[in-house]
Structures are given as structure tokens and as C-alpha cells.
Design an enzyme around this catalytic site. Sequence first.
Site, PDB file in Angstrom:
ATOM      1  N   ARG A   1       0.811  -1.093  -0.001  1.00 49.58           N
ATOM      2  CA  ARG A   1       0.041  -0.117   0.116  1.00 49.58           C
ATOM      3  C   ARG A   1       1.076   1.266  -0.078  1.00 49.58           C
ATOM      4  O   ARG A   1       0.941   1.832   0.806  1.00 49.58           O
ATOM      5  CB  ARG A   1      -1.056   0.053   1.217  1.00 49.58           C
ATOM      6  CG  ARG A   1      -1.970   1.074   1.268  1.00 49.58           C
ATOM      7  CD  ARG A   1      -2.453   1.401   2.657  1.00 49.58           C
ATOM      8  NE  ARG A   1      -1.538   1.786   3.488  1.00 49.58           N
ATOM      9  CZ  ARG A   1      -1.209   3.343   3.615  1.00 49.58           C
ATOM     10  NH1 ARG A   1      -1.797   4.258   2.665  1.00 49.58           N
ATOM     11  NH2 ARG A   1      -0.374   3.740   4.523  1.00 49.58           N
TER      12      ARG A   1
ATOM     13  N   GLU B   1       6.312   0.425   7.284  1.00 51.50           N
ATOM     14  CA  GLU B   1       6.068   1.386   6.458  1.00 51.50           C
ATOM     15  C   GLU B   1       4.995   0.888   5.304  1.00 51.50           C
ATOM     16  O   GLU B   1       5.523   0.031   4.468  1.00 51.50           O
ATOM     17  CB  GLU B   1       7.151   2.076   6.010  1.00 51.50           C
ATOM     18  CG  GLU B   1       6.709   3.204   4.958  1.00 51.50           C
ATOM     19  CD  GLU B   1       6.285   4.532   5.807  1.00 51.50           C
ATOM     20  OE1 GLU B   1       5.752   5.426   5.035  1.00 51.50           O
ATOM     21  OE2 GLU B   1       6.511   4.713   7.029  1.00 51.50           O
TER      22      GLU B   1
ATOM     23  N   ASP C   1       2.471   4.833   9.645  1.00 51.82           N
ATOM     24  CA  ASP C   1       1.195   5.171   9.102  1.00 51.82           C
ATOM     25  C   ASP C   1      -0.040   5.170  10.251  1.00 51.82           C
ATOM     26  O   ASP C   1      -0.857   5.740   9.973  1.00 51.82           O
ATOM     27  CB  ASP C   1       0.770   3.918   8.005  1.00 51.82           C
ATOM     28  CG  ASP C   1       1.953   3.902   7.043  1.00 51.82           C
ATOM     29  OD1 ASP C   1       2.177   4.750   6.356  1.00 51.82           O
ATOM     30  OD2 ASP C   1       2.476   2.799   6.917  1.00 51.82           O
TER      31      ASP C   1
ATOM     32  N   ASN D   1      -1.451  11.031   0.842  1.00 50.04           N
ATOM     33  CA  ASN D   1      -0.490  11.201   0.199  1.00 50.04           C
ATOM     34  C   ASN D   1      -0.610  10.025  -1.033  1.00 50.04           C
ATOM     35  O   ASN D   1      -1.370   9.113  -1.130  1.00 50.04           O
ATOM     36  CB  ASN D   1       0.694  10.530   0.797  1.00 50.04           C
ATOM     37  CG  ASN D   1       1.631  11.728   1.764  1.00 50.04           C
ATOM     38  OD1 ASN D   1       1.614  12.938   1.292  1.00 50.04           O
ATOM     39  ND2 ASN D   1       1.610  11.285   3.116  1.00 50.04           N
TER      40      ASN D   1
END
Length: 638
Positions: free
Chosen positions: A220, A309, A333, A479
Amino acid sequence: MIRKRLLSASGLGGGIGFLCEAARCSSGSSSIFDAVQKAYKSDLPSTAYHATDVSDCVISRSRGLDVLHDPVFNKGTGHSLVERERLGLRGLLPPRVLTMEEQLERNMARYLSGSGPGLVAEDPETSGVTDDMLRKWTMLTELQDRNETLFYRLLVDNFVEMAPIVYTPTVGHVCKNYHKLYRRPRGMFFCSADKGQMSTMMYNWPSDEVSAIVVTDGSRILGLGDLGANGLGIPVGKLDLYVAAGGFDPRNVLPCVIDVGTNNKELREDTGYMGMKHPRLMGDEYFALMDEFMNAVTTRWPRAVVQFEDFSSDHARVLLERYRDLHCVFNDDIQGTAAAASAGLIGALQVKGRPASAITEEKVVVMGTGSAGVGVATMIIRMMMKHGLTHREATSRLYIFDVNGLVTQSRPDLEDAIRFLAREEDGQVKSGDPLLDVVKKVKPTALLGLTGAGRLFTDDILTLMSNSTERPIIMPMSNPTSRLECTHEAVRRICGERAIFSCGSPQPDVTIGGKTFHASQANNMYIFPGIALGAFLARGNVVSDNMIVAAAESLRDMITAEEVAKGHVYPDLHDIRKISCHVAEEVIKAAHEEGHVINQLLIQALEKGDKELRRYIVSNMYWPEYKPLVSPRLSDVQ
């Protein structure tokens, strides 16, 4: 005589020749000659021997990265599996072996295209990445390959200018095209074919001291989806910020990707893709691979901080809970984003002239129930409870949304983490209500976006926010830029100067009525370098919830009165190293209160007060400068 010479013959060729001659000289009969010739006929060579000074094998005395940095011996992704194993290259290269023909095709494409495949901006309007930003990324990457000290000094001295180049939003484009842009090994690749070998592979990395590790499974990446082995670009960019902002020594950081395959059909069909071309591992196979990685990496470097991450939502929280009580790990995250968002809310209260405790009076909408959304909502509830609310009171002031609308306790089959956040239905709004209806009825004071789904905060919704509260707080935190829930321009156009705005990816300043407004960037870079630095120096092998809360609350101290007057909710990034030092200081204090500081030198600094603690932290932060490589001669000094 003949018998003695036969017995003394040495060497097959000489033996055959002599036997044949001896046979001819014996009693005139050819029977012996025929027998010898028949016996050795099948072993006679069919070609002539030619002496040569050229060998088909090139001998390398080097191993590991030394081979890959030697242009004579380096084959890049062309090294065979046998060479990778014997030369200590396993894990230092992408998993897939490319033929020379495939390498030639890649390089010819770069030759013909000028700038090279992957170095042309795809959609600057939505991605926020321009051709000039990619040119700058290329220049910085080439400098980093040649001279790391100079690269990091340039980044430190120009952090605000260059952070968007080495990290978001540029890094999103880099990851999408990483297999096209790959030039030089930087970090380690682990894949499904490495099962049972990871402990050995760790020793292919040359550094015996590793302080920080950032790892992803590429599932992801920045809201761009499954990018497989291409995800390594994220840990590389993240650790550049660890060095520049957090003062980690670049020799002691390690970017990693766990390549468990990819469900991205386009990548699997791309002949240039360098990762594993099978669907993603799931279930026990997946967790067995992650367990092996964690055991291997923490065995070799037991003091290192490991940051997870861009793992998919179905794995991110599970992995965090699986390892956090055993190793020094955190998930940026979930925890970093939560701290950054909470810090932004506290900063917004400061702009309103309200104390941090006033968070209990806010009505907050959180869009997204992925790992980031759940982390942010959980942090907000904890902060509300810290300042006096019960859990039920806190959830009554929180409105969380997923793809199906508002989430309440009446929603069936809720995960435990989301049930903790879901409000009870009160007759005003109900499960499944769309955002527009909830904003009309509830009149929230803050709107946070963590969906990665693009422009969900429409003009109609922004208009309602503007009409329902004096100082609407608008925080699209997704983002990259193309995934932001709204733009700075839209907020200023509709809400004017009353809005308190911050965003997850860089947005340009907006001028309205002759007044220019700056967009505060709600980026995790305010948080994660300081969390990692504090946890590493503490040596407590833990990153607790209280340490994360301390990091979030610490940012308020770094915002100047002038910045507050301009509506900024985050401090100026020009002071990023001071910010990281302050965050680390508060993280260490929180760790000390919980008994998680083992470092005796740090304990002594804590006992002497804040000034000595700050001095100790700064003394352990890397500063990029040239140091002598040889001892100076007396004649050089005089």
C-alpha cells in the site's frame, strides 16, 4: 624389454602410442595392435587441442557490495543465483535475474528516450510531480551515489526545498517506476524464495552497527496500491529523512522490502519488473515470512529501531500488535500519522487561542478506516480521555467514515479496533449516512481526510463547513498530492482566511485579497525521526503509546507566536533538526516515566535536567561534514 617399457608408460596419450608401436614390433602379428586400438577408440578426441591464455572464468576476490560497486565485475541484476549465493550478493539485488538482453533493452530505452523511462511526469496536475522535480531527484540520487556526506549536507541545509524531492510527493512517482529507475543497490530485498535463509542473508549487509530499519511489503504505497518490490523506494526516502532530520548516521540505517509477490497484474506482466511475479502470499505463509525476517533482523541488530511502512490495512495493525511487546518497533502509518494529525489539531486550537484541553470540545470527522484513519481516530480519543472525557463521551464527539458511510456501533461485523472508535447512534445521524448529510446535521468543527481516495471534500462540503463554524479546521492528509481530499486553493476560495488548513502533501501558497496564506504540511516527518531517535537512545526495546502521545504534544512547543498569528499549525520545517531533538527529548522523558530507559548515560543526563538531556541527544546526532581519512602529518599542521 617391451614388457618393461609398457609398465613404465605414464599418461594415456603416450601409453596408447607406445602400445601401438610395441604391438607392431612384436612377432609380426597385428592382433595386439588391433586389440589396443579397439579398447581405446571410444576415448580418442575428435578435435585438436589449442593452447590459449584466455579463461572463460573471471575470478573476483571481492564480496558483497564491493562486487556491485566494481564496474569490472558488477553485472547488476544479471548476477546468477549461484553467483549471488557464493559472492554474498543475496538480498542486495532485486530477486529476479535479468538476462543481458533484457538489460540491453532497458538501457537502450533510456538511451533513446533522453531522460530515461520513468523520468517523465505522468500527470503533474494531480500528482504534484513535475519533470523538473524528477530532474532534481535524479541529480540528488547521482550525488548520493558518489558522495553521501555532501548529499546529506545539501539536504540538511536545504531541507524545505529538497524534502518534497527525496520524499513525498516525488517518491510516489519513483516507486511506481522503481524497476525502470533502478541503477545501484541501496537496501535489502527479501522474498518468498528466501524462506529459511534470512538469518544468513543479513550478514551480506556490511555494517555491524544498524540503528534504524524501515521495512515495507509494498502492498500500500502512499495510496498508490500494490507496488510489490518497487516499494523499496519508500524506505530509502524515509531513511534519508532519518539522517537529515533525525541525525541518524547514514552508515547505520537499512531500507528493506519483503517481496511476497504482487497482485498488481500490470507489474507481473511487465518484462522489466524485478520482483517476484506471483500473487501475494497470504495467511500463515505470509506471517511465517514476516516472523523469519523479524527474528533475523533483530538477532543481528538487537538495538535497532524497526519502523513498518506502507503495509496494507489488513496486515498493518496485526503486525504491529504481533511484535511491539517483543521488539523496538512502530508503524508510522498508524502511530506516526496519528501523532502528526493530533499535533495538528492541538496546533489548530493554539491558532484559535485555545489550550490543548479544548480538544474535548471539538466535533471531529475522520474520513478513512484504514491503518492511518484508525490510528488517528484512536489517538484523538485517547487525548480527549486524557483531558477528562469518558470513552463514551469521546466517541460521541467523533464521526468516522469508511467507503459505506458513517460507522456506528450498529454496523455488523466491526473489527475490534474500529468498534473502539464507533459512536452509538443518537437519532441525529445513523450508520451509512453520507458525509454531506452528516456535515449538514452535526456541524463538525474539524474535517480530517485519510482515505487516499482523492477529492472527497467537495465544494458543497467545504461550504457547509464554512457556514457552520467560525474557524473550520480542514486537514486532507492523504499522500501523494493526487490523493488529497481537497486542495488548498479550494479551501481558501470557499472558506477564505477563516479556515485553518493543513495537508499531507505539499500545496502551494494561495493569495486572496492581497493576503498570502501558507499551507501547513501535516507530514509525519515532524514525528517519526524524533520517535525513532528517542527510542533508540533509550535502549528500552519498546515504543509505547505514551511515548507516541508525548511526541504529538511536543510539537506545540516548537510553534512560534509569529507562526501562530499566521495560522500555522505546525512549526517551520527549517528547524527540523531542533524539532526532532525536542520530540526525542519528550519521548525519552515518557519512556523514563514508564521505566523503559536502559541507557545509563542517558539516565545520568536525565537526572541533570533538560539542558544536559538536550546536550546528550545532540551529541549523538550525525552531522554531515568531512572528517580526516588519514592522520595529519606534523609538517601539514605547521
